[in-house]
Enzyme design. Sequence first.
Site, PDB file in Angstrom:
ATOM      1  N   THR A  72       0.834  -1.207   0.000  1.00 25.75           N
ATOM      2  CA  THR A  72       0.000   0.000   0.000  1.00 25.75           C
ATOM      3  C   THR A  72       0.867   1.254   0.000  1.00 25.75           C
ATOM      4  O   THR A  72       0.637   2.180  -0.801  1.00 25.75           O
ATOM      5  CB  THR A  72      -0.928  -0.005   1.237  1.00 25.75           C
ATOM      6  OG1 THR A  72      -1.768  -1.160   1.168  1.00 25.75           O
ATOM      7  CG2 THR A  72      -1.784   1.239   1.297  1.00 25.75           C
ATOM      8  N   ASN A 150      -5.609  -9.341  -7.857  1.00 34.94           N
ATOM      9  CA  ASN A 150      -5.566 -10.140  -6.627  1.00 34.94           C
ATOM     10  C   ASN A 150      -6.733 -11.101  -6.459  1.00 34.94           C
ATOM     11  O   ASN A 150      -6.585 -12.176  -5.910  1.00 34.94           O
ATOM     12  CB  ASN A 150      -5.462  -9.218  -5.405  1.00 34.94           C
ATOM     13  CG  ASN A 150      -6.407  -8.042  -5.465  1.00 34.94           C
ATOM     14  OD1 ASN A 150      -6.303  -7.205  -6.357  1.00 34.94           O
ATOM     15  ND2 ASN A 150      -7.339  -7.972  -4.533  1.00 34.94           N
ATOM     16  N   GLN A 178       0.921  -9.076  -6.113  1.00 30.36           N
ATOM     17  CA  GLN A 178       0.526 -10.486  -6.200  1.00 30.36           C
ATOM     18  C   GLN A 178       1.446 -11.326  -7.085  1.00 30.36           C
ATOM     19  O   GLN A 178       1.509 -12.535  -6.920  1.00 30.36           O
ATOM     20  CB  GLN A 178      -0.913 -10.600  -6.722  1.00 30.36           C
ATOM     21  CG  GLN A 178      -1.968 -10.172  -5.731  1.00 30.36           C
ATOM     22  CD  GLN A 178      -2.070 -11.094  -4.521  1.00 30.36           C
ATOM     23  OE1 GLN A 178      -1.530 -12.197  -4.499  1.00 30.36           O
ATOM     24  NE2 GLN A 178      -2.765 -10.643  -3.496  1.00 30.36           N
ATOM     25  N   HIS A 200       4.349  -9.664   2.534  1.00 34.45           N
ATOM     26  CA  HIS A 200       3.577 -10.774   3.115  1.00 34.45           C
ATOM     27  C   HIS A 200       2.891 -11.632   2.071  1.00 34.45           C
ATOM     28  O   HIS A 200       2.227 -12.609   2.413  1.00 34.45           O
ATOM     29  CB  HIS A 200       2.584 -10.261   4.165  1.00 34.45           C
ATOM     30  CG  HIS A 200       1.416  -9.502   3.633  1.00 34.45           C
ATOM     31  ND1 HIS A 200       0.148 -10.004   3.641  1.00 34.45           N
ATOM     32  CD2 HIS A 200       1.327  -8.276   3.076  1.00 34.45           C
ATOM     33  CE1 HIS A 200      -0.689  -9.099   3.136  1.00 34.45           C
ATOM     34  NE2 HIS A 200       0.008  -8.042   2.781  1.00 34.45           N
ATOM     35  N   THR A 236      13.845   5.503  10.911  1.00 36.89           N
ATOM     36  CA  THR A 236      14.850   4.448  11.125  1.00 36.89           C
ATOM     37  C   THR A 236      14.364   3.157  10.480  1.00 36.89           C
ATOM     38  O   THR A 236      13.205   2.763  10.644  1.00 36.89           O
ATOM     39  CB  THR A 236      15.090   4.260  12.643  1.00 36.89           C
ATOM     40  OG1 THR A 236      15.529   5.513  13.163  1.00 36.89           O
ATOM     41  CG2 THR A 236      16.141   3.193  12.904  1.00 36.89           C
ATOM     42  N   CYS A 322     -19.860  -7.950   3.574  1.00 36.52           N
ATOM     43  CA  CYS A 322     -21.108  -8.184   4.280  1.00 36.52           C
ATOM     44  C   CYS A 322     -21.548  -6.916   4.996  1.00 36.52           C
ATOM     45  O   CYS A 322     -20.813  -6.374   5.804  1.00 36.52           O
ATOM     46  CB  CYS A 322     -20.884  -9.304   5.281  1.00 36.52           C
ATOM     47  SG  CYS A 322     -22.378 -10.165   5.622  1.00 36.52           S
TER      48      CYS A 322
END
Length: 384
Positions: A72, A150, A178, A200, A236, A322
Amino acid sequence: MQPVYLDFNATTPVAPEVLDAMLPFLREEFGNPSSAHMLGQRAHLAVDTARSQVAALIGASADEIVFTSGGTEASNMAIRGAATTRRDRPAVVTTNIEHPATEACCSLLERNGHRIRRVAAKADGRVDLAAMKDAISADTALVTIIHAQNEIGTLQPVGDTARHAHSAGALVHADAAQSVGKMPVRVNELGVDLLSIAGHKLYAPKGIGALYVRRGVRLPPLLVGAGQERGNRAGTENVAYIVGLGEACRLAAAALDRAPQHMASLARHLFAELERAIPGIVLVGHPTERLPNTLNVLFPGVSGRHLLAVCPGVLASNGSACHADSEEPSAILLALGISREKALGTVRLSLGRASTPEDADAAAAHLAAAWRALRQTTPQRVAI
Ligand SMILES: Cc1ncc(COP(=O)(O)O)c(C=O)c1O
């Protein structure tokens, strides 16, 4: 029995080798890379090594990599930065199937007066190259395009788009969150100026990523401060996570000669098993121009969310959201022209490097049993 994890596009576990590489930097190697003493210099060297490892995976040079907090941030830096460096060019060209990390940047730019052209994807999930070319003109500062979508895994024509964009004088950013690690991604073959990486998604921890910035391209930093990352991103350095991303990229590069084929063959097998058990099941997206690990499948006559809710043996996602008393289908599937009802029936199954044929068999059996049970028990309520 452990459920089968088929949500590797959502996130991956941290690879054991990645954790091993990181741990010393959370313990005894705690120096600040900016410190001149021995401990600081060792941390500095570790960051440099990781920078070279990330660069090597995508065919870049180490000085073209900026570490970020994830995909992001990388896309924010690329899109918001590139769009605002060219005051004579107010337009940004993108697609209507971007990840929110890109779409939200484009909407923000739009609110600030930039012209955003969103080129529509076709029913097969690929944007139309001719429409893309039409959208790019002398007013275009940046073309930003998702490399592998994705939710559906479809690959976009980044190389052809980049060639055309460059001939019009625009910069090109690809969101490769991806694709990097799942298939060969080379910045020079794609011809991009900027490319986002999310740690990740390739067995590094959450909260680390990188932006490739082609040598010579200057972007304003999102974060200013003490001038780390050669002034591109102050603060840092997150040394342990950077080391983890480097090791994850090294592992991904070492596995590229077999992992894509392995995942593609498992995905084919999984879909064939589902097809055998579930008449009318449909694979969403382009049949061949796709990530090797991703299947977005439309289960006929049921809600994908209900299906996963009654199928604890499989951990997967569906793109619907939802709300209080209704379910909203994925905007990406609607953008492909899939009806609301059908879009609600989709499930994304994404495999990993270590997924096995047994995982695929078990997942297909669990999903088929859940689908049959749903169809039999409450056909009116769940039928869509
Ligand atoms: C295509 C795509 N772009 C960007 C991102 C955002 O990456 P991160 O979660 O590291 O911020 C993701 C993660 O879901 C993604 O799939």
